[in-house]
Motif scaffolding. Structure first.
Motif, PDB file in Angstrom:
ATOM      1  N   PHE A  24      31.876  -7.124 -16.232  1.00 33.14           N
ATOM      2  CA  PHE A  24      33.165  -7.749 -16.434  1.00 33.14           C
ATOM      3  C   PHE A  24      33.758  -6.760 -17.291  1.00 33.14           C
ATOM      4  N   LYS A  30      41.079  -4.902 -13.016  1.00 37.45           N
ATOM      5  CA  LYS A  30      40.275  -5.738 -12.398  1.00 37.45           C
ATOM      6  C   LYS A  30      39.010  -5.850 -13.194  1.00 37.45           C
ATOM      7  N   GLN A  34      35.042  -8.564  -9.822  1.00 41.14           N
ATOM      8  CA  GLN A  34      35.959  -8.960  -8.874  1.00 41.14           C
ATOM      9  C   GLN A  34      36.009  -8.071  -7.764  1.00 41.14           C
ATOM     10  N   ILE A  37      33.144  -8.470  -5.291  1.00 40.94           N
ATOM     11  CA  ILE A  37      33.331  -9.715  -4.417  1.00 40.94           C
ATOM     12  C   ILE A  37      34.275  -9.440  -3.520  1.00 40.94           C
ATOM     13  N   GLU A  38      35.536  -8.797  -3.646  1.00 39.16           N
ATOM     14  CA  GLU A  38      36.613  -8.598  -2.812  1.00 39.16           C
ATOM     15  C   GLU A  38      36.018  -7.920  -1.715  1.00 39.16           C
ATOM     16  N   GLU A  41      34.277 -10.402   0.334  1.00 41.58           N
ATOM     17  CA  GLU A  41      35.202 -11.732   0.744  1.00 41.58           C
ATOM     18  C   GLU A  41      36.002 -11.084   1.986  1.00 41.58           C
ATOM     19  N   LEU A  61      32.930 -16.284 -14.779  1.00 43.31           N
ATOM     20  CA  LEU A  61      32.814 -15.789 -13.399  1.00 43.31           C
ATOM     21  C   LEU A  61      33.578 -16.942 -12.398  1.00 43.31           C
ATOM     22  N   ILE A  64      37.337 -16.379 -12.404  1.00 41.15           N
ATOM     23  CA  ILE A  64      37.647 -15.249 -11.509  1.00 41.15           C
ATOM     24  C   ILE A  64      37.583 -15.753 -10.024  1.00 41.15           C
ATOM     25  N   VAL A  65      36.552 -16.438  -9.864  1.00 45.12           N
ATOM     26  CA  VAL A  65      36.644 -16.911  -8.423  1.00 45.12           C
ATOM     27  C   VAL A  65      37.869 -17.950  -8.101  1.00 45.12           C
ATOM     28  N   GLU A  67      40.675 -18.059  -9.653  1.00 40.82           N
ATOM     29  CA  GLU A  67      42.121 -17.218  -9.878  1.00 40.82           C
ATOM     30  C   GLU A  67      42.456 -16.619  -8.438  1.00 40.82           C
ATOM     31  N   ASN A  68      41.344 -16.051  -8.256  1.00 39.30           N
ATOM     32  CA  ASN A  68      41.383 -15.141  -6.898  1.00 39.30           C
ATOM     33  C   ASN A  68      41.397 -15.998  -5.751  1.00 39.30           C
ATOM     34  N   PHE A  70      38.918 -17.168  -4.020  1.00 37.43           N
ATOM     35  CA  PHE A  70      37.760 -16.416  -3.216  1.00 37.43           C
ATOM     36  C   PHE A  70      37.153 -17.794  -2.381  1.00 37.43           C
TER      37      PHE A  70
END
Length: 231
Positions: A24, A30, A34, A37-38, A41, A61, A64-65, A67-68, A70
């Motif tokens: 984190f 970022k 994240q 994951i990107e 993704e 977590l 983050i998922v 907000e973005n 994913f």
């Protein structure tokens, strides 16, 4: 076969010396996780993502998922005290749909490239178990308990392990089923489990990259910022 990226983020980050797990910490504005994951993704051949995280950090977590946006994140699971507990959690999550490939990746390797992921999937499609690794440029000493050198392995046969490590569900499930019957079972990575408990299962390597670093110590954050600038 569905390709599932299993992002292993259950560590406490103690080697960083802080209260926040290293996945984190911020790199290039970022959180490290994240970035990881990107990478999956945004890869067209990854069908979904399963993340293993300590229970205390599930809300962070999930934020983050959300907000973005994913869309591929299907499971957020908790692991356990040992590294192997995270893999077992993912294996159990897919026991009702075993026609999948599980692609295990350290959350703190945020710079895994599209090419590495593609090469791993290409080998999986050929029915192979796969590890990512790079040649060692240093001579490696094997020592005994008294710090005496006992062996100098041939450098051209040595590789430094990275992730992802990837297997068909059938292979990794069978290896762990056998391992969990062993009272002395200890594991630091999934290749080691397959190698020990399914010794006839060949594990092939694909070339990694020097930038596919694992963020472990504070100096790695500085290097990570340099890699981001290069990108």
């Amino acid at each position: 076969m569905k390709n599932v990226a299993v992002i292993l983020a259950g560590g406490s980050g103690k080697r960083m010396g802080g209260s926040v797990p290293k996945q984190f910490l911020i790199l290039g504005k970022k959180p490290i996780i994240q970035l990881s994951i990107e990478a999956f993704e945004n890869h067209s051949e990854i069908d979904e993502i399963c993340i293993i995280i300590h229970a205390d950090f599930i809300p962070e977590l999930e934020g983050i998922v959300k907000e973005n946006g994913f869309r591929k994140v299907r499971h957020i699971l908790t692991g356990g005290k040992e590294r192997s507990d995270s893999s077992i959690a993912a294996i159990r999550a897919y026991q009702k749909e075993p026609n999948v490939n599980l692609i295990f990746h350290d959350a703190v390797r945020p710079f895994v490239s599209k090419d590495i992921i593609s090469n791993v999937i290409s080998h999986l499609e050929k029915g192979k178990s796969v590890a990512v690794a790079i040649p060692t440029v240093d001579t490696i000493f094997q020592i005994d308990e008294n710090d005496r050198i006992v062996s100098v392995p041939q450098r051209n046969l040595l590789r430094r392990a990275q992730t992802p490590q990837a297997f068909s569900y059938k292979v990794i499930k069978k290896a762990y089923d056998i391992a969990l019957k062993d009272p002395n079972f200890v594991a630091t990575d999934d290749c080691g489990v397959v190698l020990k408990y399914l010794p006839t299962e060949a594990i092939f390597t694909v070339e990694g990259e020097e930038t596919n670093i694992k963020i472990t110590f504070e100096g790695d954050l500085v290097l990570g910022e340099e890699i981001l600038k290069g990108k």
